[in-house]
Write a protein that holds these residues in place. Structure first.
Motif, PDB file in Angstrom:
ATOM      1  N   ASN A  31     -14.482 -18.788 -10.786  1.00  0.00           N
ATOM      2  CA  ASN A  31     -14.691 -18.143 -12.067  1.00  0.00           C
ATOM      3  C   ASN A  31     -15.811 -16.979 -11.883  1.00  0.00           C
ATOM      4  O   ASN A  31     -15.729 -15.742 -12.045  1.00  0.00           O
ATOM      5  N   ALA A  32     -16.932 -17.600 -11.419  1.00  0.00           N
ATOM      6  CA  ALA A  32     -18.108 -16.710 -10.969  1.00  0.00           C
ATOM      7  C   ALA A  32     -17.744 -15.665  -9.818  1.00  0.00           C
ATOM      8  O   ALA A  32     -18.291 -14.576  -9.979  1.00  0.00           O
ATOM      9  N   ALA A  33     -16.993 -16.212  -9.013  1.00  0.00           N
ATOM     10  CA  ALA A  33     -16.439 -15.105  -7.851  1.00  0.00           C
ATOM     11  C   ALA A  33     -15.538 -14.009  -8.339  1.00  0.00           C
ATOM     12  O   ALA A  33     -15.804 -13.059  -8.123  1.00  0.00           O
ATOM     13  N   ILE A  34     -14.858 -14.285  -9.388  1.00  0.00           N
ATOM     14  CA  ILE A  34     -13.777 -13.315 -10.071  1.00  0.00           C
ATOM     15  C   ILE A  34     -14.999 -12.343 -10.702  1.00  0.00           C
ATOM     16  O   ILE A  34     -14.577 -11.230 -10.608  1.00  0.00           O
ATOM     17  N   PHE A  68      -4.426 -10.884 -13.238  1.00  0.00           N
ATOM     18  CA  PHE A  68      -5.418 -11.013 -14.355  1.00  0.00           C
ATOM     19  C   PHE A  68      -6.775 -10.750 -14.019  1.00  0.00           C
ATOM     20  O   PHE A  68      -7.756 -10.719 -14.959  1.00  0.00           O
ATOM     21  N   ARG A  69      -7.107 -10.622 -12.791  1.00  0.00           N
ATOM     22  CA  ARG A  69      -8.485 -10.832 -12.375  1.00  0.00           C
ATOM     23  C   ARG A  69      -9.374  -9.637 -12.721  1.00  0.00           C
ATOM     24  O   ARG A  69     -10.494  -9.963 -13.314  1.00  0.00           O
ATOM     25  N   CYS A 116      -6.913  -8.410 -27.217  1.00  0.00           N
ATOM     26  CA  CYS A 116      -6.676  -9.317 -25.858  1.00  0.00           C
ATOM     27  C   CYS A 116      -6.576  -8.471 -24.748  1.00  0.00           C
ATOM     28  O   CYS A 116      -5.828  -7.617 -24.396  1.00  0.00           O
ATOM     29  N   PRO A 117      -7.364  -8.936 -23.521  1.00  0.00           N
ATOM     30  CA  PRO A 117      -7.627  -7.694 -22.338  1.00  0.00           C
ATOM     31  C   PRO A 117      -6.341  -8.239 -21.516  1.00  0.00           C
ATOM     32  O   PRO A 117      -5.988  -7.433 -20.697  1.00  0.00           O
ATOM     33  N   ILE A 159      -7.297 -15.446 -21.200  1.00  0.00           N
ATOM     34  CA  ILE A 159      -8.394 -15.626 -20.200  1.00  0.00           C
ATOM     35  C   ILE A 159      -9.197 -17.179 -20.382  1.00  0.00           C
ATOM     36  O   ILE A 159      -9.423 -17.674 -19.441  1.00  0.00           O
ATOM     37  N   SER A 160      -9.035 -17.590 -21.656  1.00  0.00           N
ATOM     38  CA  SER A 160      -9.545 -18.953 -22.210  1.00  0.00           C
ATOM     39  C   SER A 160      -8.711 -19.872 -21.205  1.00  0.00           C
ATOM     40  O   SER A 160      -9.512 -20.872 -20.588  1.00  0.00           O
TER      41      SER A 160
END
Length: 383
Positions: free
Chosen positions: A304-307, A229-230, A197-198, A214-215
């Motif tokens: 999400n895509a920006a992160i 968490f990013r 788990c990250p 993350i999910s």
């Protein structure tokens, strides 16, 4: 094998594409209500308020439907043909969880469930109800009681034959069906899922803090993704399969037997982050039509895509700059954070002109507390 109703039911389930079928008594999970109450009391459900809103009904099938006598639990395999972590180093690619790369599993599983339900009524009578994920049903404890597998240390179901790759559905019936023996936990000393788990979302084996998962962060969380968490999100655009993918029992999962409907669509197998950053609402709906991803909406997906972009390199700076004027605060905020990591000079210039005009407190905090990365513009991120 005797030609009982239960035997024929399982044969019909297999013919309809289910990899697993088992039966549990409606009262087979007496500890579920207490465990759920403790989890909710800890606040580990985060923004998933619907978990608490109908907690009483989730505690036992009879609380949801008093007439139920038996629960038929079904599992449909979505075992991916390749390791979902294979694209981890591709910073310009957004990784999507294996279950969400094809058609919407709700539609696939429910269609098969309804067909099996019609068969059961014709063959055995009784009343019944079918459930796929969206109702207040605790599928995993019931699946364990029905012998499909056990809840592993990652809290997901683990099957001896299908690993961690089963999507679950349930049929509640007034019939008194012969129950199957419950599954036995065979995780043993293995803690691979915990170590994978990250974001350290498992405070202990068999316990999940969804607020760190993350999910949860990329699908369920409605506001800004917490700063802590990013970086750990990496290039995970939607969901995270890491704890599932490392499960040793996956070696027994036969991908050839998986429902072909779960095969990845070309545009979802390895989407370019830059393309996702440019989606407006209409384009989002078009790209993710027929996908479970459509449920989170355009704003959360572009957030999400920006992160993910902020964890990559400066090639996405033009797209991020365009998002600084986005009407959605969660999108603007994520774009600011990413810009600060990728191009400090441009970040400083934009901050001088935009911060005085920004009214959203979360977005303002991104300008004033942005995480600055020592990267060189246009240089790949080597973290």
């Amino acid at each position: 094998m005797s030609d009982t109703l239960e035997t024929r039911l399982k044969q019909e389930a297999a013919a309809l594409g289910f990899a697993a079928c088992g039966i549990a008594r409606a009262d087979a999970t007496p500890r579920t209500a207490a465990r759920l109450a403790a989890w909710l009391a800890d606040g580990a459900h985060g923004d998933m308020l619907w978990m608490a809103d109908r907690a009483e009904q989730r505690g036992t099938p009879a609380a949801l439907w008093p007439q139920v006598r038996s629960v038929v639990m079904l599992g449909m395999s979505y075992a991916p043909p390749v390791d979902p972590r294979a694209l981890e180093a591709e910073s310009q690619i957004g990784r999507i969880s294996a279950y969400a790369r094809g058609q919407d599993y709700h539609d696939i599983v429910k269609k098969a469930l309804k067909a099996l339900a019609r068969w059961l009524v014709a063959a055995g009578g009784g009343d019944l109800k079918v459930f796929v994920d969206t109702a207040p049903v605790m599928e995993k404890p019931l699946a364990e009681a029905a012998g499909l597998g056990w809840q592993g240390k990652h809290t997901n179901l683990v099957s001896r034959s299908d690993g961690s790759w089963l999507l679950l559905g349930a049929i509640m019936t007034t019939l008194d069906l012969a129950p199957d023996a419950p599954a036995r936990d065979t995780c043993g000393r293995c803690d691979a899922c915990q170590r994978a788990c990250p974001t350290d979302a498992f405070p202990a084996p068999y316990r999940l803090d969804a607020r760190r998962c993350i999910s949860y962060l990329t699908i369920e969380a409605k506001g800004p993704i917490p700063r802590e968490f990013r970086a750990a999100i990496g290039n995970r655009l939607y969901g995270c399969d890491d704890c599932l993918a490392v499960c040793p029992w996956n070696k027994f999962a036969a991908t050839a037997a998986a429902n072909r409907a779960f095969a990845a669509r070309a545009e979802l197998a390895a989407p370019e982050v830059a393309d996702i950053l440019q989606l407006d609402d209409a384009a989002f709906r078009q790209v993710f039509s027929g996908s479970p991803i459509k449920r989170i909406g355009r704003d959360r997906m572009v957030r999400n895509a920006a992160i993910v972009a902020g964890n990559g390199d400066a090639r996405t700076v033009p797209q991020l700059l365009a998002l600084l004027d986005d009407p959605a605060p969660i999108v603007r905020g994520a774009a600011i954070w990413a810009l600060g990591r990728l191009d400090q000079g441009r970040f400083a210039a934009e901050c001088r002109t935009r911060l005085p005009l920004e009214t959203d407190p979360d977005v303002r905090s991104e300008w004033t507390g942005a995480e600055m990365s020592p990267m060189r513009p246009n240089a790949p991120d080597q973290r």
